[in-house]
Motif scaffolding. Structure first.
Motif, PDB file in Angstrom:
ATOM      1  N   ARG A  53       0.829  -1.200   0.000  1.00 38.02           N
ATOM      2  CA  ARG A  53       0.000   0.000   0.000  1.00 38.02           C
ATOM      3  C   ARG A  53       0.861   1.247   0.000  1.00 38.02           C
ATOM      4  NH1 ARG A  53      -3.760  -1.678   5.068  1.00 38.02           N
ATOM      5  NH2 ARG A  53      -4.661  -3.524   4.152  1.00 38.02           N
ATOM      6  N   GLY A  54       0.268   2.331  -0.467  1.00 41.87           N
ATOM      7  CA  GLY A  54       0.951   3.611  -0.392  1.00 41.87           C
ATOM      8  C   GLY A  54       1.056   4.283  -1.745  1.00 41.87           C
ATOM      9  N   ASN A  55       2.122   5.008  -1.921  1.00 43.74           N
ATOM     10  CA  ASN A  55       2.421   5.671  -3.181  1.00 43.74           C
ATOM     11  C   ASN A  55       3.934   5.639  -3.364  1.00 43.74           C
ATOM     12  OD1 ASN A  55       3.576   7.968  -1.777  1.00 43.74           O
ATOM     13  ND2 ASN A  55       1.492   8.566  -1.298  1.00 43.74           N
ATOM     14  N   PRO A  56       4.449   6.115  -4.477  1.00 41.82           N
ATOM     15  CA  PRO A  56       5.896   5.991  -4.704  1.00 41.82           C
ATOM     16  C   PRO A  56       6.776   6.657  -3.648  1.00 41.82           C
ATOM     17  CG  PRO A  56       4.788   6.477  -6.756  1.00 41.82           C
ATOM     18  CD  PRO A  56       3.751   6.591  -5.683  1.00 41.82           C
ATOM     19  N   SER A  57       6.287   7.680  -2.966  1.00 42.61           N
ATOM     20  CA  SER A  57       7.143   8.340  -1.981  1.00 42.61           C
ATOM     21  C   SER A  57       6.893   7.876  -0.552  1.00 42.61           C
ATOM     22  CB  SER A  57       6.960   9.854  -2.063  1.00 42.61           C
ATOM     23  OG  SER A  57       5.627  10.194  -1.777  1.00 42.61           O
ATOM     24  N   HIS A  58       5.869   7.072  -0.313  1.00 41.12           N
ATOM     25  CA  HIS A  58       5.583   6.576   1.032  1.00 41.12           C
ATOM     26  C   HIS A  58       4.780   5.287   0.889  1.00 41.12           C
ATOM     27  CE1 HIS A  58       4.714   6.809   5.341  1.00 41.12           C
ATOM     28  NE2 HIS A  58       3.508   6.379   5.018  1.00 41.12           N
ATOM     29  N   ASN A  59       5.420   4.134   1.146  1.00 37.99           N
ATOM     30  CA  ASN A  59       4.700   2.868   0.981  1.00 37.99           C
ATOM     31  C   ASN A  59       5.144   1.845   2.012  1.00 37.99           C
ATOM     32  OD1 ASN A  59       7.045   1.461  -0.102  1.00 37.99           O
ATOM     33  ND2 ASN A  59       6.718   2.728  -1.904  1.00 37.99           N
ATOM     34  N   ARG A  60       4.340   0.794   2.120  1.00 40.79           N
ATOM     35  CA  ARG A  60       4.591  -0.281   3.079  1.00 40.79           C
ATOM     36  C   ARG A  60       4.200  -1.602   2.437  1.00 40.79           C
ATOM     37  NH1 ARG A  60       2.561  -1.150   9.264  1.00 40.79           N
ATOM     38  NH2 ARG A  60       2.423  -3.379   9.086  1.00 40.79           N
ATOM     39  N   ASN A  61       5.015  -2.615   2.657  1.00 44.56           N
ATOM     40  CA  ASN A  61       4.777  -3.946   2.129  1.00 44.56           C
ATOM     41  C   ASN A  61       4.777  -4.907   3.306  1.00 44.56           C
ATOM     42  OD1 ASN A  61       5.169  -6.571   1.096  1.00 44.56           O
ATOM     43  ND2 ASN A  61       6.106  -5.740  -0.739  1.00 44.56           N
ATOM     44  N   HIS A  62       3.747  -5.743   3.428  1.00 40.72           N
ATOM     45  CA  HIS A  62       3.620  -6.668   4.554  1.00 40.72           C
ATOM     46  C   HIS A  62       3.215  -8.028   4.003  1.00 40.72           C
ATOM     47  CE1 HIS A  62       2.105  -7.343   8.892  1.00 40.72           C
ATOM     48  NE2 HIS A  62       2.255  -8.503   8.308  1.00 40.72           N
ATOM     49  N   TYR A  63       3.909  -9.086   4.439  1.00 34.59           N
ATOM     50  CA  TYR A  63       3.574 -10.454   4.069  1.00 34.59           C
ATOM     51  C   TYR A  63       3.585 -11.286   5.346  1.00 34.59           C
ATOM     52  CZ  TYR A  63       4.036 -15.197   2.361  1.00 34.59           C
ATOM     53  OH  TYR A  63       3.841 -16.534   2.155  1.00 34.59           O
ATOM     54  N   ASN A  78       9.127   2.215   2.973  1.00 29.19           N
ATOM     55  CA  ASN A  78       9.941   3.179   2.261  1.00 29.19           C
ATOM     56  C   ASN A  78       9.267   4.536   2.383  1.00 29.19           C
ATOM     57  OD1 ASN A  78      11.731   4.474   0.639  1.00 29.19           O
ATOM     58  ND2 ASN A  78      10.940   3.637  -1.276  1.00 29.19           N
ATOM     59  N   ASP A  79      10.022   5.522   2.802  1.00 31.79           N
ATOM     60  CA  ASP A  79       9.491   6.865   2.968  1.00 31.79           C
ATOM     61  C   ASP A  79      10.526   7.839   2.422  1.00 31.79           C
ATOM     62  OD1 ASP A  79       7.830   8.930   3.747  1.00 31.79           O
ATOM     63  OD2 ASP A  79       8.661   9.024   5.757  1.00 31.79           O
ATOM     64  N   ALA A  80      10.095   8.739   1.561  1.00 38.66           N
ATOM     65  CA  ALA A  80      11.025   9.685   0.952  1.00 38.66           C
ATOM     66  C   ALA A  80      11.646  10.604   1.996  1.00 38.66           C
ATOM     67  CB  ALA A  80      10.304  10.504  -0.113  1.00 38.66           C
ATOM     68  N   TYR A  81      10.957  10.859   3.085  1.00 40.05           N
ATOM     69  CA  TYR A  81      11.455  11.775   4.100  1.00 40.05           C
ATOM     70  C   TYR A  81      12.348  11.077   5.129  1.00 40.05           C
ATOM     71  CZ  TYR A  81      11.478  15.149   7.913  1.00 40.05           C
ATOM     72  OH  TYR A  81      11.864  15.993   8.900  1.00 40.05           O
ATOM     73  N   SER A  82      11.887   9.943   5.663  1.00 43.83           N
ATOM     74  CA  SER A  82      12.615   9.322   6.774  1.00 43.83           C
ATOM     75  C   SER A  82      13.386   8.058   6.394  1.00 43.83           C
ATOM     76  CB  SER A  82      11.654   9.001   7.914  1.00 43.83           C
ATOM     77  OG  SER A  82      10.680   8.084   7.479  1.00 43.83           O
ATOM     78  N   GLY A  83      13.382   7.639   5.143  1.00 41.47           N
ATOM     79  CA  GLY A  83      14.183   6.487   4.735  1.00 41.47           C
ATOM     80  C   GLY A  83      13.371   5.220   4.607  1.00 41.47           C
ATOM     81  N   ASN A  84      14.071   4.092   4.629  1.00 41.19           N
ATOM     82  CA  ASN A  84      13.404   2.811   4.450  1.00 41.19           C
ATOM     83  C   ASN A  84      13.965   1.793   5.426  1.00 41.19           C
ATOM     84  OD1 ASN A  84      15.893   2.303   3.426  1.00 41.19           O
ATOM     85  ND2 ASN A  84      15.244   1.963   1.342  1.00 41.19           N
TER      86      ASN A  84
END
Length: 130
Positions: A53-63, A78-84
């Motif tokens: 979920r999210g968008n290219p500058s702020h997203n999350r992947n959960h499995y 992954n977050d464009a502001y605070s890193g990944n």
């Protein structure tokens, strides 16, 4: 007889037009942007689910997956502001041959004191210089 033949021919023409797809509703065009979610429960003691979920500058992947006595999950963000980052957990807890550890009775356990009493320390007074 002529009427039934006309109805038969007319219905064949209508069926051919409908089968041709001319009157079919327009298909919904799915544009895959990389974001999804799903769940799967194939058996009683087994499941898996996940999402992105999210968008290219702020997203999350959960499995996450659980099967029998095994559990595992993976989270990525992954977050464009605070890193990944990424976390991964796996628990494999089968109870075959497991015996609880033997602990001492609670009365036999006496923890050590966490502090000690203050002991006064006196130093001689400084001598006056003449």
């Amino acid at each position: 007889m002529k009427t039934s033949l006309v109805v038969l021919v007319l219905s064949a023409v209508v069926a051919a037009v409908i089968a041709d797809g001319e009157y079919a509703p327009p298909a919904y065009e799915k544009k895959y942007d990389g974001y999804f979610q799903y769940a799967n429960v194939p058996n009683k003691d087994e499941y898996e689910f996940g999402y992105n979920r999210g968008n290219p500058s702020h997203n999350r992947n959960h499995y996450e997956q659980s099967k029998d006595h095994r559990f595992r999950t993976k989270v990525k963000w992954n977050d464009a502001y605070s890193g990944n980052g990424e976390h991964y957990w796996e628990y494999n807890h089968g109870d075959a041959g497991y015996a609880a550890p033997a602990y001492a009775p609670a009365a036999a356990y006496a923890p050590a004191a966490a502090y000690s009493e203050n002991v006064p320390v006196y130093q001689p007074a400084p001598q006056a210089q003449a």
